[in-house]
Design an enzyme around this catalytic site. Structure first.
Site, PDB file in Angstrom:
ATOM      1  N   GLY A 103      30.461  20.441  24.673  1.00 14.44           N
ATOM      2  CA  GLY A 103      30.314  21.316  25.824  1.00 14.44           C
ATOM      3  C   GLY A 103      29.116  22.238  25.719  1.00 14.44           C
ATOM      4  N   ASP A 114      19.937  20.396  28.774  1.00 16.68           N
ATOM      5  CA  ASP A 114      19.196  19.231  29.275  1.00 16.68           C
ATOM      6  C   ASP A 114      19.266  18.028  28.341  1.00 16.68           C
ATOM      7  OD1 ASP A 114      18.538  20.895  31.309  1.00 16.68           O
ATOM      8  OD2 ASP A 114      16.423  21.137  30.776  1.00 16.68           O
ATOM      9  N   HIS A 141      22.023  17.083  26.743  1.00 16.25           N
ATOM     10  CA  HIS A 141      23.258  16.396  27.158  1.00 16.25           C
ATOM     11  C   HIS A 141      23.087  15.684  28.505  1.00 16.25           C
ATOM     12  CE1 HIS A 141      24.967  19.817  24.645  1.00 16.25           C
ATOM     13  NE2 HIS A 141      25.512  18.775  24.063  1.00 16.25           N
ATOM     14  N   LYS A 166      16.286  21.515  22.385  1.00 13.86           N
ATOM     15  CA  LYS A 166      17.418  22.123  23.095  1.00 13.86           C
ATOM     16  C   LYS A 166      18.671  22.032  22.237  1.00 13.86           C
ATOM     17  CE  LYS A 166      15.558  22.072  27.565  1.00 13.86           C
ATOM     18  NZ  LYS A 166      15.718  22.952  28.734  1.00 13.86           N
ATOM     19  N   SER A 167      19.441  23.119  22.215  1.00 14.68           N
ATOM     20  CA  SER A 167      20.677  23.169  21.437  1.00 14.68           C
ATOM     21  C   SER A 167      21.565  24.248  22.024  1.00 14.68           C
ATOM     22  CB  SER A 167      20.363  23.511  19.974  1.00 14.68           C
ATOM     23  OG  SER A 167      21.552  23.877  19.292  1.00 14.68           O
TER      24      SER A 167
END
Lengths: 284, 284
Positions: free
Chosen positions: B31, B35, B37, B184-185
């Site tokens: 969850g 971006d 994901h 991204k993380s």
């Protein structure tokens, strides 16, 4: 009946069967089939459209001092027995086909693997869990059939399937016995005629324990003593373990309040035999 | 798009889809989608008839001193992002639904789990392997999508699927980056604005290493020095590891002859960030 030794080939056959709407029953074996195995094949045949029997002497479930090389094999006879009892396919892969190069991933259940047979066979149930999970992934069966003789194996596989959400129904089938009560086993062929006669003490000792439980005995120590005394009456028998454990957790039980498994392992010369029965408190 | 929190309910939906001949793409996530994901969801949408996104912050892959309780969550926004990017179903179970009582069975790959992130996160990859195998068994997807940012996770899952004959295709997808290069993380949200600026040193150091490799450098020590020097130029950065490893075995490489993974983990205050690139010898 068809025979397969390639994973891809049997997967293609299974895909074809599934696309035609057939259900799949699976009986994993190490071969050298006896009436215990054929009872599983027959039951799978009654409950599924197609039945696959795997014949694979899995090296990873044998310890370094165990009988892998001498484990009995007779593929020709096994093939005939599978055909006669309603199998639609045999899967008989090489160890190389099953494991490839550098197999690293494994499945285990420490809490259940270290009890009973796990004590004298470290690593055995990791080998069993991993090969059964691999075979389930290859076969994608609706139902898989295991004998209750290997009670710990059955409990572990049921727990693995539950814990890992595996989409297969695991069905345990009753022990099949010789006329004198000895549980059928591929390893019985190792016994000399003298040891073969002596081995009847396993089922006899369990019968005494069962009678005592039916008569209301609920002290596990008493049950152990009944079995131990009977087995020690046979000079050729050397006890590995006698245990009264909870049927699900396989943990040792002192006072018998829930369903139990009474399990024994006994050496006759170099051959180690196992036997057991489960006793359900609610029904007795 | 439908949302499910019950294993049985999503399995029924999947059975229905399969009976109608639809292929299934699966994107497992914890969850707080970004971006990276959504690029996985989009790709799954391009390659499959139906796409399922799982949103499950898996407790068993967090260590006792890690950020399970504070791991960021925003189910409402995640649900919107899944719908916008073409998901057909969300699976958002509770830990109790996923694990039930006394889950004992697990999957692991000791040879790959102990390297890189495994050193500072013991048990992490056992947790990852086990939950991914469970999710695969529930979803029975044709294809599953993972980001290359978690390169070790991707290598381990590919090996698990290969070794255990799992009937699913695992697809790695490129790292998605911020404008300044930071991968991204979900954990980037932990960074103060000062640390956020400093974190650009990860991708910058890797870019220097990549240039050196493209220019023919094949001494792993030199590559490590280039990265180490750049990161040490940023006083807020504290190195966890800098490694050059074989892309498949994840074992440390000295002289670079085969495809490699260059992977780093760096702390900024309490936040641990990772980044990597793979370098294929044959193509360079």
């Amino acid at each position: 009946m068809e025979s397969f030794s390639s994973i891809n080939d049997i997967k293609n056959k299974i895909s074809q069967w599934k696309s035609e709407g057939y259900s799949i029953g699976f009986v994993p074996t190490m071969g050298y089939l006896h009436d215990g195995h054929t009872s599983l094949i027959q039951r799978a045949n009654n409950e599924n459209d197609k039945v696959i029997v795997s014949i694979f002497v899995n090296p990873t479930q044998f310890g370094p001092n165990e009988d892998l090389d001498n484990y009995p094999r007779d593929l020709k006879r096994d093939t005939e027995l599978c055909a006669e009892n309603g199998a639609d396919a045999i899967f008989n892969p090489s160890a190389r086909e099953m494991y490839g190069d550098n197999p690293y991933a494994y499945v285990d259940i420490n809490q259940l693997s270290s009890e009973l047979c796990g004590t004298s066979r470290p690593g055995h149930f990791r080998g069993v869990c991993t090969v059964v999970l691999k075979l389930f992934n290859i076969m994608t069966p609706d139902r898989a059939y295991f004998g209750e003789k290997d009670a710990q194996q059955l409990a572990i596989i049921k727990k693995m399937v539950l814990d890992l959400n595996m989409p297969v129904q695991v069905i345990g089938c009753p022990i099949v016995r010789e006329a004198d009560g000895l549980a059928k086993s591929s390893r019985n062929t190792y016994l000399s005629s003298e040891h073969r006669k002596a081995a009847v003490v396993l089922s006899q000792s369990l019968a005494l324990a069962k009678t005592s439980l039916k008569n209301g005995e609920r002290d596990a120590e008493k049950i152990l003593a009944i079995i131990g005394e009977k087995i020690s009456s046979e000079p050729l028998a050397k006890v590995d373990y006698i245990q009264v454990v909870d049927l699900k957790s396989l943990k040792t039980v002192k006072s018998i309040k829930d369903d139990i498994l009474v399990a024994i392992a006994v050496h006759f010369d170099k051959t180690r035999l196992i036997d057991n029965f489960s006793f359900k408190i609610k029904n007795n």
